[in-house]
Design a protein around this motif. Sequence first.
Motif, PDB file in Angstrom:
ATOM      1  N   MET A 121       0.859  -1.180   0.000  1.00 12.95           N
ATOM      2  CA  MET A 121       0.000   0.000   0.000  1.00 12.95           C
ATOM      3  C   MET A 121       0.898   1.234   0.000  1.00 12.95           C
ATOM      4  N   PRO A 122       0.362   2.378  -0.442  1.00 14.33           N
ATOM      5  CA  PRO A 122       1.172   3.600  -0.456  1.00 14.33           C
ATOM      6  C   PRO A 122       1.663   3.967   0.939  1.00 14.33           C
ATOM      7  N   ASP A 123       2.879   4.521   1.011  1.00 14.21           N
ATOM      8  CA  ASP A 123       3.434   4.934   2.300  1.00 14.21           C
ATOM      9  C   ASP A 123       3.147   6.407   2.588  1.00 14.21           C
ATOM     10  N   THR A 124       2.479   7.081   1.664  1.00 17.08           N
ATOM     11  CA  THR A 124       2.051   8.470   1.839  1.00 17.08           C
ATOM     12  C   THR A 124       0.612   8.579   1.346  1.00 17.08           C
ATOM     13  N   PRO A 125      -0.111   9.633   1.750  1.00 15.42           N
ATOM     14  CA  PRO A 125      -1.480   9.794   1.252  1.00 15.42           C
ATOM     15  C   PRO A 125      -1.511   9.784  -0.281  1.00 15.42           C
ATOM     16  N   SER A 126      -2.468   9.050  -0.855  1.00 12.67           N
ATOM     17  CA  SER A 126      -2.579   8.903  -2.309  1.00 12.67           C
ATOM     18  C   SER A 126      -4.034   9.086  -2.725  1.00 12.67           C
ATOM     19  N   THR A 127      -4.236   9.904  -3.740  1.00 10.82           N
ATOM     20  CA  THR A 127      -5.587  10.328  -4.105  1.00 10.82           C
ATOM     21  C   THR A 127      -6.166   9.580  -5.293  1.00 10.82           C
ATOM     22  N   MET A 128      -7.494   9.360  -5.203  1.00 10.79           N
ATOM     23  CA  MET A 128      -8.273   8.827  -6.320  1.00 10.79           C
ATOM     24  C   MET A 128      -9.387   9.834  -6.609  1.00 10.79           C
ATOM     25  N   TYR A 129      -9.585  10.133  -7.902  1.00  4.49           N
ATOM     26  CA  TYR A 129     -10.615  11.053  -8.357  1.00  4.49           C
ATOM     27  C   TYR A 129     -11.693  10.235  -9.074  1.00  4.49           C
ATOM     28  N   VAL A 130     -12.950  10.469  -8.736  1.00  8.01           N
ATOM     29  CA  VAL A 130     -14.057   9.731  -9.338  1.00  8.01           C
ATOM     30  C   VAL A 130     -15.026  10.735  -9.954  1.00  8.01           C
ATOM     31  N   PHE A 131     -15.462  10.461 -11.185  1.00 10.20           N
ATOM     32  CA  PHE A 131     -16.461  11.294 -11.849  1.00 10.20           C
ATOM     33  C   PHE A 131     -17.529  10.356 -12.396  1.00 10.20           C
ATOM     34  N   SER A 132     -18.783  10.602 -12.029  1.00 11.41           N
ATOM     35  CA  SER A 132     -19.837   9.677 -12.430  1.00 11.41           C
ATOM     36  C   SER A 132     -21.134  10.410 -12.759  1.00 11.41           C
ATOM     37  N   GLY A 133     -21.999   9.699 -13.485  1.00 15.29           N
ATOM     38  CA  GLY A 133     -23.292  10.249 -13.856  1.00 15.29           C
ATOM     39  C   GLY A 133     -24.133   9.206 -14.547  1.00 15.29           C
TER      40      GLY A 133
END
Length: 195
Positions: A121-133
């Motif tokens: 797993m990442p050792d630092t904060p890691s972002t995921m972006y979600v776009f839905s509709g």
Amino acid sequence: MKVLLSISLLLISCTGFAQSKILPSEIQIKTALLAAPEDQRSAAMVYGYDESGKLIVLQEGSNNLICLADDPEFEGIKVVCYAKKLEPFMARGRELTAEGKSEIEKRKTRKEEVESGKLKMPDTPSTMYVFSGSSEDYNETTGELKNGKYRYVVYIPYATAESTGLPLKPDNPGMPWLMDPGTHRAHIMISPTSN
């Protein structure tokens, strides 16, 4: 004879329908990149689907972002982009899905693999972006999605309410909160409200 002809035509039309669900690569890329921050779109890696429905690389990337095109097998439109550090976790999830594992089985397997050190797993904060509709708001010709909603997920493995100062549920619309605290899947959820 007429029955056989009718069945044959039905099978052909169903086959044609299934194949038409896979959009052209350039449209898949354009739609997938809607989830990414604008300044990172052109250099992001993009996974999408070939004519057979197999997940492949549609665009090589040179930055820290990996994006996934909308899965044609699921209702509605949902595209995601995430930091490369999350790829081992995400890729393993896709592998387990391909093996037919349930969501519960996937969580259990990845938990065991993270705890054993097999899955990093990442050792630092890691972002995921979600776009839905909704499918009704999606233009398959242009790759544009009207009335889409963003959601942001920041993975911080083993974070807790105490370590982050975040609540475990949102008290107000759009408020960040911590989901799955104390686990390898701990993440901050941010769902902006509509204007």
